[in-house]
Design a protein around this motif. Structure first.
Motif, PDB file in Angstrom:
ATOM      1  N   THR A   1      -5.193  -4.147 -15.554  1.00 37.69           N
ATOM      2  CA  THR A   1      -5.194  -4.923 -14.320  1.00 37.69           C
ATOM      3  C   THR A   1      -4.637  -4.049 -13.207  1.00 37.69           C
ATOM      4  O   THR A   1      -3.605  -3.396 -13.387  1.00 37.69           O
ATOM      5  CB  THR A   1      -4.326  -6.191 -14.447  1.00 37.69           C
ATOM      6  N   ILE A   2      -5.323  -4.038 -12.086  1.00 40.69           N
ATOM      7  CA  ILE A   2      -4.887  -3.262 -10.918  1.00 40.69           C
ATOM      8  C   ILE A   2      -4.492  -4.241  -9.823  1.00 40.69           C
ATOM      9  O   ILE A   2      -5.172  -5.251  -9.597  1.00 40.69           O
ATOM     10  CB  ILE A   2      -6.024  -2.357 -10.406  1.00 40.69           C
ATOM     11  N   TYR A   3      -3.390  -3.945  -9.144  1.00 40.70           N
ATOM     12  CA  TYR A   3      -3.003  -4.702  -7.952  1.00 40.70           C
ATOM     13  C   TYR A   3      -2.946  -3.749  -6.764  1.00 40.70           C
ATOM     14  O   TYR A   3      -2.207  -2.767  -6.782  1.00 40.70           O
ATOM     15  CB  TYR A   3      -1.643  -5.384  -8.147  1.00 40.70           C
ATOM     16  N   MET A   4      -3.740  -4.061  -5.751  1.00 38.87           N
ATOM     17  CA  MET A   4      -3.676  -3.356  -4.476  1.00 38.87           C
ATOM     18  C   MET A   4      -2.962  -4.281  -3.493  1.00 38.87           C
ATOM     19  O   MET A   4      -3.401  -5.424  -3.290  1.00 38.87           O
ATOM     20  CB  MET A   4      -5.069  -3.031  -3.932  1.00 38.87           C
ATOM     21  N   CYS A   5      -1.893  -3.811  -2.900  1.00 43.19           N
ATOM     22  CA  CYS A   5      -1.157  -4.644  -1.947  1.00 43.19           C
ATOM     23  C   CYS A   5      -1.743  -4.442  -0.555  1.00 43.19           C
ATOM     24  O   CYS A   5      -1.694  -3.348   0.000  1.00 43.19           O
ATOM     25  CB  CYS A   5       0.322  -4.289  -1.965  1.00 43.19           C
ATOM     26  N   VAL A   6      -2.307  -5.507  -0.011  1.00 38.67           N
ATOM     27  CA  VAL A   6      -2.940  -5.434   1.312  1.00 38.67           C
ATOM     28  C   VAL A   6      -2.112  -6.179   2.363  1.00 38.67           C
ATOM     29  O   VAL A   6      -2.540  -6.331   3.505  1.00 38.67           O
ATOM     30  CB  VAL A   6      -4.392  -5.950   1.266  1.00 38.67           C
ATOM     31  N   GLY A   7      -0.924  -6.632   1.957  1.00 41.54           N
ATOM     32  CA  GLY A   7      -0.014  -7.277   2.897  1.00 41.54           C
ATOM     33  C   GLY A   7       1.278  -7.661   2.205  1.00 41.54           C
ATOM     34  O   GLY A   7       1.276  -8.056   1.036  1.00 41.54           O
ATOM     35  N   GLY A   8       2.410  -7.524   2.899  1.00 40.74           N
ATOM     36  CA  GLY A   8       3.686  -7.944   2.344  1.00 40.74           C
ATOM     37  C   GLY A   8       4.182  -7.045   1.240  1.00 40.74           C
ATOM     38  O   GLY A   8       3.894  -5.845   1.192  1.00 40.74           O
ATOM     39  N   SER A   9       4.924  -7.628   0.291  1.00 38.43           N
ATOM     40  CA  SER A   9       5.505  -6.860  -0.809  1.00 38.43           C
ATOM     41  C   SER A   9       5.690  -7.762  -2.024  1.00 38.43           C
ATOM     42  O   SER A   9       5.744  -8.985  -1.914  1.00 38.43           O
ATOM     43  CB  SER A   9       6.849  -6.259  -0.397  1.00 38.43           C
ATOM     44  N   ALA A  10       5.811  -7.130  -3.195  1.00 39.61           N
ATOM     45  CA  ALA A  10       5.972  -7.874  -4.439  1.00 39.61           C
ATOM     46  C   ALA A  10       6.565  -6.958  -5.500  1.00 39.61           C
ATOM     47  O   ALA A  10       6.552  -5.724  -5.358  1.00 39.61           O
ATOM     48  CB  ALA A  10       4.627  -8.424  -4.915  1.00 39.61           C
TER      49      ALA A  10
ATOM     50  N   GLY B   1       6.130 -13.345  -0.223  1.00 40.43           N
ATOM     51  CA  GLY B   1       5.099 -13.111   0.789  1.00 40.43           C
ATOM     52  C   GLY B   1       4.320 -11.850   0.496  1.00 40.43           C
ATOM     53  O   GLY B   1       4.796 -10.737   0.751  1.00 40.43           O
ATOM     54  N   ALA B   2       3.129 -11.966  -0.088  1.00 35.22           N
ATOM     55  CA  ALA B   2       2.300 -10.803  -0.392  1.00 35.22           C
ATOM     56  C   ALA B   2       0.837 -11.219  -0.430  1.00 35.22           C
ATOM     57  O   ALA B   2       0.511 -12.350  -0.803  1.00 35.22           O
ATOM     58  CB  ALA B   2       2.703 -10.167  -1.716  1.00 35.22           C
ATOM     59  N   LYS B   3      -0.018 -10.282  -0.070  1.00 35.86           N
ATOM     60  CA  LYS B   3      -1.456 -10.429  -0.272  1.00 35.86           C
ATOM     61  C   LYS B   3      -1.889  -9.311  -1.191  1.00 35.86           C
ATOM     62  O   LYS B   3      -1.644  -8.131  -0.913  1.00 35.86           O
ATOM     63  CB  LYS B   3      -2.206 -10.353   1.060  1.00 35.86           C
ATOM     64  N   LEU B   4      -2.522  -9.685  -2.302  1.00 35.91           N
ATOM     65  CA  LEU B   4      -2.905  -8.724  -3.329  1.00 35.91           C
ATOM     66  C   LEU B   4      -4.383  -8.854  -3.665  1.00 35.91           C
ATOM     67  O   LEU B   4      -4.939  -9.950  -3.683  1.00 35.91           O
ATOM     68  CB  LEU B   4      -2.086  -8.961  -4.609  1.00 35.91           C
ATOM     69  N   LEU B   5      -4.995  -7.708  -3.967  1.00 32.47           N
ATOM     70  CA  LEU B   5      -6.305  -7.687  -4.615  1.00 32.47           C
ATOM     71  C   LEU B   5      -6.041  -7.365  -6.079  1.00 32.47           C
ATOM     72  O   LEU B   5      -5.426  -6.335  -6.407  1.00 32.47           O
ATOM     73  CB  LEU B   5      -7.213  -6.625  -3.999  1.00 32.47           C
ATOM     74  N   GLU B   6      -6.489  -8.243  -6.966  1.00 35.79           N
ATOM     75  CA  GLU B   6      -6.327  -8.049  -8.402  1.00 35.79           C
ATOM     76  C   GLU B   6      -7.671  -7.614  -8.984  1.00 35.79           C
ATOM     77  O   GLU B   6      -8.672  -8.326  -8.820  1.00 35.79           O
ATOM     78  CB  GLU B   6      -5.869  -9.365  -9.055  1.00 35.79           C
ATOM     79  N   VAL B   7      -7.689  -6.474  -9.652  1.00 33.52           N
ATOM     80  CA  VAL B   7      -8.943  -5.896 -10.137  1.00 33.52           C
ATOM     81  C   VAL B   7      -8.877  -5.683 -11.637  1.00 33.52           C
ATOM     82  O   VAL B   7      -7.920  -5.105 -12.165  1.00 33.52           O
ATOM     83  CB  VAL B   7      -9.234  -4.544  -9.444  1.00 33.52           C
ATOM     84  N   THR B   8      -9.894  -6.172 -12.342  1.00 29.82           N
ATOM     85  CA  THR B   8     -10.035  -5.944 -13.786  1.00 29.82           C
ATOM     86  C   THR B   8     -11.477  -5.589 -14.077  1.00 29.82           C
ATOM     87  O   THR B   8     -12.344  -5.581 -13.208  1.00 29.82           O
ATOM     88  CB  THR B   8      -9.656  -7.218 -14.582  1.00 29.82           C
ATOM     89  N   ILE B   9     -11.743  -5.299 -15.343  1.00 28.09           N
ATOM     90  CA  ILE B   9     -13.119  -5.050 -15.804  1.00 28.09           C
ATOM     91  C   ILE B   9     -13.570  -6.256 -16.616  1.00 28.09           C
ATOM     92  O   ILE B   9     -12.834  -6.742 -17.466  1.00 28.09           O
ATOM     93  CB  ILE B   9     -13.192  -3.783 -16.666  1.00 28.09           C
TER      94      ILE B   9
END
Length: 320
Positions: free
Chosen positions: A271-280, A312-320
């Protein structure tokens, strides 16, 4: 096999700018940095772990030695010891070249490579910034070829004004370009095969025009007008919202105002998380890693649960 962070691989580009530094805090050293490769096993550009006990080890070495634990059994069966996707942040100070990517069959035949299906998530856009995606009408192959000869290709293209949060799915064969003033996250198949068809007659730092792939592109282009590229998705907070689900990757949007915990026992994929806003902070059974805007984390497939701690975060979660 804790959540892994990697050193960014920074790329100078003719069209690059400074937003990777100014907006995403990347350590760029010039004013024409166009790309930050976040996760890559492309030959010559392999990501290296930056955190924890595995710091200094390459992503490819981890895949070679801990294939199933890192990738997941089903992913390894499908892709072997290759990391199947490439993750980037892209800053376009100027328009990128107009280009397209071949499908798997053509890329395999010509380049012994995967094709290149990709998606874009717009993180920042100047006023009136645009993307080029597809044609504005059905175009005959001869009409397209003549437009290249007559320098009228721009008249056939579809332009899309963009803002933060806009998301686009770029399937193979679709002509496209990122416009000036756009900062975006890109998720794509692992491939660096691109057919450049128009580059605004720009010259590189040595005064040379960049190579075009006019003939190769002719049999790779989808000439039909399609409205299949803009992604509509839910933005419900503290939920996993599906954005793209294609054979090559699955991407979800997660906006957090509180902590969440996911049971991923049956996922059988990293699982990949790209943070596109905020923090986590991202945790699995083996450790944790902090994530701020412009950073990326890889959680190995052997993880049974993933906890994301954030107010407060915006994340893109990427899997296969």
């Amino acid at each position: 096999m804790y959540p892994l962070k990697f050193n960014p691989i920074l790329k100078e580009r003719l069209w690059g700018g400074t937003k990777l530094r100014d907006v995403l805090n990347k350590p760029i050293e010039n004013d024409i940095t166009g790309e930050s490769w976040e996760l890559s096993t492309v030959k010559g550009d392999v990501s290296v772990v930056s955190n924890g006990d595995l710091a200094g080890i390459s992503l490819q070495e981890l895949i070679n030695t801990q294939t199933n634990d890192l990738l997941g059994v089903s992913v390894a069966e499908r892709f072997g010891k290759e990391f199947p996707i490439l993750i980037k942040f892209i800053d376009a100070k100027q328009d990128l070249s107009i280009q397209l990517h071949p499908n798997d069959e053509l890329a395999k035949k010509r380049h012994n490579s995967f094709g290149k299906t990709e998606m874009w998530y717009v993180m920042d856009a100047d006023q009136d910034a645009e993307l080029i995606v597809g044609f504005n009408k059905d175009v005959a192959k001869d009409e397209y070829a003549n437009s290249i000869k007559n320098d009228t290709l721009l008249d056939l293209l579809n332009y899309e004004k963009v803002k933060e949060g806009d998301t686009f799915f770029i399937n193979t064969g679709k002509i496209h370009a990122i416009g000036a003033g756009v900062l975006l996250a890109e998720i794509q198949q692992t491939s660096d095969v691109t057919y450049r068809v128009f580059d605004f007659n720009r010259k590189d730092k040595n005064g040379n025009l960049r190579e075009l792939h006019t003939e190769q592109a002719l049999d790779a282009i989808d000439y039909t007008k399609k409205d299949d590229f803009k992604v509509a998705y839910s933005t419900e907070k503290n939920e996993v919202n599906t954005m793209v689900d294609c054979p090559y990757f699955k991407t979800n949007f997660i906006e957090l105002t509180e902590n969440i915990k996911q049971d991923v026992t049956s996922r059988d994929s990293f699982t990949i998380y790209m943070c596109v806003g905020g923090s986590a902070t991202v945790k699995n059974e083996f450790g944790e890693a902090n994530l701020v805007k412009g950073e990326t984390i890889l959680v190995p497939a052997l993880s049974k649960s993933i906890e994301i701690i954030s107010s407060g975060a915006k994340l893109l979660e990427v899997t296969i």
